[in-house]
Design a protein around this motif. Structure first.
Motif, PDB file in Angstrom:
ATOM      1  N   GLN A  37      37.676  42.026  37.528  1.00  0.00           N
ATOM      2  CA  GLN A  37      36.361  41.582  38.168  1.00  0.00           C
ATOM      3  C   GLN A  37      36.513  40.527  39.129  1.00  0.00           C
ATOM      4  OE1 GLN A  37      33.643  39.714  35.248  1.00  0.00           O
ATOM      5  NE2 GLN A  37      31.953  40.871  36.376  1.00  0.00           N
ATOM      6  N   SER A  38      36.006  40.761  40.345  1.00  0.00           N
ATOM      7  CA  SER A  38      36.029  40.026  41.536  1.00  0.00           C
ATOM      8  C   SER A  38      34.959  39.162  41.399  1.00  0.00           C
ATOM      9  CB  SER A  38      36.211  40.299  42.808  1.00  0.00           C
ATOM     10  OG  SER A  38      37.714  41.281  42.644  1.00  0.00           O
ATOM     11  N   LEU A  39      34.529  38.267  42.213  1.00  0.00           N
ATOM     12  CA  LEU A  39      33.377  37.471  42.100  1.00  0.00           C
ATOM     13  C   LEU A  39      32.017  38.139  42.152  1.00  0.00           C
ATOM     14  CD1 LEU A  39      32.177  34.556  41.668  1.00  0.00           C
ATOM     15  CD2 LEU A  39      32.404  34.073  44.134  1.00  0.00           C
ATOM     16  N   ASP A  40      31.197  38.152  41.420  1.00  0.00           N
ATOM     17  CA  ASP A  40      29.924  38.680  41.088  1.00  0.00           C
ATOM     18  C   ASP A  40      30.076  40.170  41.511  1.00  0.00           C
ATOM     19  OD1 ASP A  40      28.301  35.685  43.075  1.00  0.00           O
ATOM     20  OD2 ASP A  40      28.376  36.563  40.842  1.00  0.00           O
ATOM     21  N   GLN A  41      30.948  40.964  40.871  1.00  0.00           N
ATOM     22  CA  GLN A  41      31.388  42.433  41.004  1.00  0.00           C
ATOM     23  C   GLN A  41      31.241  42.701  39.716  1.00  0.00           C
ATOM     24  OE1 GLN A  41      31.610  43.984  44.266  1.00  0.00           O
ATOM     25  NE2 GLN A  41      30.909  42.039  44.855  1.00  0.00           N
ATOM     26  N   GLY A  42      31.561  44.129  39.886  1.00  0.00           N
ATOM     27  CA  GLY A  42      31.595  44.846  38.420  1.00  0.00           C
ATOM     28  C   GLY A  42      33.022  45.002  37.780  1.00  0.00           C
ATOM     29  N   LEU A  43      33.162  45.651  36.751  1.00  0.00           N
ATOM     30  CA  LEU A  43      34.466  45.663  36.298  1.00  0.00           C
ATOM     31  C   LEU A  43      35.257  47.045  36.892  1.00  0.00           C
ATOM     32  CD1 LEU A  43      32.937  44.246  33.933  1.00  0.00           C
ATOM     33  CD2 LEU A  43      34.985  44.488  32.726  1.00  0.00           C
ATOM     34  N   GLN A  44      36.559  46.791  37.422  1.00  0.00           N
ATOM     35  CA  GLN A  44      37.329  47.971  38.127  1.00  0.00           C
ATOM     36  C   GLN A  44      38.490  48.020  37.005  1.00  0.00           C
ATOM     37  OE1 GLN A  44      36.420  49.317  40.887  1.00  0.00           O
ATOM     38  NE2 GLN A  44      34.360  48.168  40.860  1.00  0.00           N
ATOM     39  N   PHE A  45      38.339  49.451  36.772  1.00  0.00           N
ATOM     40  CA  PHE A  45      39.216  49.614  35.757  1.00  0.00           C
ATOM     41  C   PHE A  45      40.771  49.865  36.405  1.00  0.00           C
ATOM     42  CE2 PHE A  45      41.655  51.965  32.392  1.00  0.00           C
ATOM     43  CZ  PHE A  45      41.981  53.196  32.962  1.00  0.00           C
ATOM     44  N   LEU A  46      41.782  49.096  35.738  1.00  0.00           N
ATOM     45  CA  LEU A  46      43.153  49.180  36.351  1.00  0.00           C
ATOM     46  C   LEU A  46      43.935  50.300  35.674  1.00  0.00           C
ATOM     47  CD1 LEU A  46      43.808  45.260  36.919  1.00  0.00           C
ATOM     48  CD2 LEU A  46      42.951  47.018  38.758  1.00  0.00           C
ATOM     49  N   ILE A  47      44.210  49.930  34.386  1.00  0.00           N
ATOM     50  CA  ILE A  47      45.035  50.868  33.705  1.00  0.00           C
ATOM     51  C   ILE A  47      44.897  50.844  32.185  1.00  0.00           C
ATOM     52  CG2 ILE A  47      46.933  49.052  33.296  1.00  0.00           C
ATOM     53  CD1 ILE A  47      48.936  51.004  34.671  1.00  0.00           C
ATOM     54  N   ASP A  85      43.270  38.976  45.378  1.00  0.00           N
ATOM     55  CA  ASP A  85      43.658  39.264  44.332  1.00  0.00           C
ATOM     56  C   ASP A  85      43.055  38.297  43.183  1.00  0.00           C
ATOM     57  OD1 ASP A  85      46.724  39.971  45.235  1.00  0.00           O
ATOM     58  OD2 ASP A  85      45.265  41.372  45.013  1.00  0.00           O
ATOM     59  N   SER A  86      42.462  37.103  43.861  1.00  0.00           N
ATOM     60  CA  SER A  86      41.571  36.312  42.989  1.00  0.00           C
ATOM     61  C   SER A  86      40.656  36.962  42.186  1.00  0.00           C
ATOM     62  CB  SER A  86      41.080  35.159  43.845  1.00  0.00           C
ATOM     63  OG  SER A  86      42.160  34.390  44.485  1.00  0.00           O
ATOM     64  N   ALA A  87      40.608  36.627  41.159  1.00  0.00           N
ATOM     65  CA  ALA A  87      39.541  37.440  40.002  1.00  0.00           C
ATOM     66  C   ALA A  87      39.695  37.099  38.501  1.00  0.00           C
ATOM     67  CB  ALA A  87      39.918  39.070  40.290  1.00  0.00           C
ATOM     68  N   LEU A  88      38.867  37.630  37.896  1.00  0.00           N
ATOM     69  CA  LEU A  88      38.940  37.512  36.343  1.00  0.00           C
ATOM     70  C   LEU A  88      39.839  38.667  35.856  1.00  0.00           C
ATOM     71  CD1 LEU A  88      38.317  35.781  33.948  1.00  0.00           C
ATOM     72  CD2 LEU A  88      35.965  36.663  33.906  1.00  0.00           C
ATOM     73  N   TYR A  89      40.551  38.824  35.339  1.00  0.00           N
ATOM     74  CA  TYR A  89      41.137  39.747  34.797  1.00  0.00           C
ATOM     75  C   TYR A  89      40.954  39.931  33.211  1.00  0.00           C
ATOM     76  CZ  TYR A  89      43.586  40.259  39.242  1.00  0.00           C
ATOM     77  OH  TYR A  89      43.754  40.497  40.470  1.00  0.00           O
ATOM     78  N   PHE A 109      36.868  43.093  23.960  1.00  0.00           N
ATOM     79  CA  PHE A 109      37.173  42.292  25.498  1.00  0.00           C
ATOM     80  C   PHE A 109      37.897  40.709  25.132  1.00  0.00           C
ATOM     81  CE2 PHE A 109      36.206  44.632  29.238  1.00  0.00           C
ATOM     82  CZ  PHE A 109      35.376  45.765  28.565  1.00  0.00           C
ATOM     83  N   GLY A 110      39.042  40.612  25.567  1.00  0.00           N
ATOM     84  CA  GLY A 110      39.239  39.133  25.447  1.00  0.00           C
ATOM     85  C   GLY A 110      38.460  38.326  26.376  1.00  0.00           C
ATOM     86  N   GLU A 111      38.660  37.102  26.701  1.00  0.00           N
ATOM     87  CA  GLU A 111      37.965  35.948  27.198  1.00  0.00           C
ATOM     88  C   GLU A 111      38.337  36.370  28.980  1.00  0.00           C
ATOM     89  OE1 GLU A 111      36.962  32.794  23.802  1.00  0.00           O
ATOM     90  OE2 GLU A 111      37.941  32.152  25.697  1.00  0.00           O
ATOM     91  N   GLY A 112      39.209  36.739  29.130  1.00  0.00           N
ATOM     92  CA  GLY A 112      39.758  36.819  30.487  1.00  0.00           C
ATOM     93  C   GLY A 112      40.849  35.868  31.338  1.00  0.00           C
ATOM     94  N   SER A 113      41.620  36.233  32.201  1.00  0.00           N
ATOM     95  CA  SER A 113      42.351  35.281  32.768  1.00  0.00           C
ATOM     96  C   SER A 113      41.717  35.098  34.021  1.00  0.00           C
ATOM     97  CB  SER A 113      43.811  35.817  32.570  1.00  0.00           C
ATOM     98  OG  SER A 113      44.343  35.860  31.464  1.00  0.00           O
ATOM     99  N   ARG A 114      41.489  33.869  34.566  1.00  0.00           N
ATOM    100  CA  ARG A 114      40.825  33.544  35.829  1.00  0.00           C
ATOM    101  C   ARG A 114      42.283  33.195  36.740  1.00  0.00           C
ATOM    102  NH1 ARG A 114      36.469  33.213  38.065  1.00  0.00           N
ATOM    103  NH2 ARG A 114      35.057  33.361  35.787  1.00  0.00           N
ATOM    104  N   LEU A 115      42.613  34.151  37.880  1.00  0.00           N
ATOM    105  CA  LEU A 115      43.522  33.822  38.679  1.00  0.00           C
ATOM    106  C   LEU A 115      42.905  33.500  40.041  1.00  0.00           C
ATOM    107  CD1 LEU A 115      46.435  34.381  39.828  1.00  0.00           C
ATOM    108  CD2 LEU A 115      45.971  36.638  40.370  1.00  0.00           C
TER     109      LEU A 115
ATOM    110  N   ALA B 106      28.038  49.347  38.275  1.00  0.00           N
ATOM    111  CA  ALA B 106      28.080  48.061  38.916  1.00  0.00           C
ATOM    112  C   ALA B 106      27.491  46.738  38.274  1.00  0.00           C
ATOM    113  CB  ALA B 106      27.812  48.166  40.344  1.00  0.00           C
ATOM    114  N   GLY B 107      26.516  46.955  37.436  1.00  0.00           N
ATOM    115  CA  GLY B 107      26.016  45.981  36.861  1.00  0.00           C
ATOM    116  C   GLY B 107      24.407  45.671  37.220  1.00  0.00           C
TER     117      GLY B 107
END
Lengths: 118, 114
Positions: A37-47, A85-89, A109-115, B106-107
Motif C-alpha cells: 500500500q503506497s501513500l494514499d493508495q489502495g492495496l496492491q496484491f503481491l503474492i 518502493d516506499s510503502a506499507l507492506y 491483517f497484520g499491522e504492516g511494515s512501513r518501509l 481503490a477505496g
C-alpha cells in the motif's frame, strides 16, 4: 489483535539495498498474502502462499520475492530498492480452505511494515 | 480475473446521518465472498462486514449493512447513525474460494463531520 505478527514495524533504508519483511500468520491459518500500500493508495496484491506453495501472484516486481516456510511463517524479500518502493507492506492470513464455508475467505491483517527508502 | 471498482474516492457525512458507499465487481465465478474493510488513520485493516454470494439475505453488523445485488454485481455498504470513529478509508474486497485470491477496490475515504 488479529493474531498476525509482522516485523519490523518500521524500516528505513537506502536505495539499492535489500530488506526482508517477516510475517507470522494466525495459529492454524495455512494461507499467507502479501499486499503493498503506497501513500494514499489502495492495496496492491503481491503474492499468496498456501501451506508452503505459491498459489497466486499479483503485480509483484522481479526484484521482490517471497516464500513460506514449513512452520508457515512467510518472508518478503525486496532487493535493489528504489524510492518508489516506499510503502506499507501488509501480510494477511486466512484458513485458506478451497471449499469455503465458515469464515472462509476472511483475511486477518497484520499491522504492516512501513518501509521508507531514502 | 476478478476486478473490484469503487467509484467514490471521497465522501462525507454528518454525524448521526446515513451514508452509502458503492462497490461493483466483475467475476465469472458463482461462488465467492465479498467484504468491506475499514482502515482508520492507524492504518490497521479491520473487517467491517462479510457476505457470501450464495446467500440472498443481506448481511448486517450493528450499524453496518450491505445491499448485495448479485445479478448487477453490486455490493454497497450502508452506515447508519454515523459516528466520528467511522472516519476512515473503506475498501471493498472480493475473494473466490477456487483461488483464494483476494482483490481490493481503490477505496473510499469517508469523513464523518461533527
Amino acid at each position: 489483535d488479529s493474531g498476525v505478527t509482522q516485523t519490523p514495524k518500521h524500516l528505513i533504508t537506502a536505495t539499492g539495498q535489500r530488506v526482508t519483511l517477516r510475517c507470522s500468520p494466525r495459529s492454524g491459518d495455512l494461507s499467507v498474502y502479501w499486499y503493498q500500500q503506497s501513500l494514499d493508495q489502495g492495496l496492491q496484491f503481491l503474492i499468496q502462499y498456501y501451506n508452503g506453495e505459491e498459489r497466486a501472484k499479483g503485480n509483484i516486481l522481479e526484484r521482490f520475492s517471497a516464500q513460506q516456510f514449513p512452520d508457515l511463517h512467510s518472508e518478503l524479500n525486496l532487493s535493489s530498492l528504489e524510492l518508489g518502493d516506499s510503502a506499507l507492506y501488509f501480510c494477511a492470513s486466512s484458513v485458506g480452505s478451497r471449499t469455503g464455508g465458515g469464515r472462509a475467505g476472511e483475511l486477518f491483517f497484520g499491522e504492516g511494515s512501513r518501509l521508507t527508502v531514502l | 480475473a476478478q476486478t473490484v471498482t469503487q467509484s467514490q474516492p471521497e465522501m462525507s457525512v454528518q454525524e448521526a446521518e446515513t451514508v452509502t458507499l458503492s462497490c461493483t465487481y466483475d467475476t465469472s465465478e458463482n461462488n465467492y465472498y465479498l467484504f468491506w474493510y475499514k482502515q482508520p488513520p492507524s492504518r490497521q485493516m479491520i473487517l467491517v462486514i462479510r457476505q457470501e454470494a450464495y446467500k440472498q439475505q443481506n448481511a448486517t453488523e450493528n450499524r453496518f449493512s450491505v445491499n448485495f445485488q448479485k445479478a448487477a454485481k453490486s455490493f454497497s455498504l450502508k452506515i447508519s447513525d454515523s459516528q466520528l470513529g467511522d472516519t476512515a478509508m473503506y475498501f471493498c474486497a472480493f475473494i473466490a474460494p477456487i483461488n483464494n485470491d483476494m482483490r481490493f477496490g481503490a477505496g473510499t475515504r469517508l469523513t464523518v463531520k461533527p
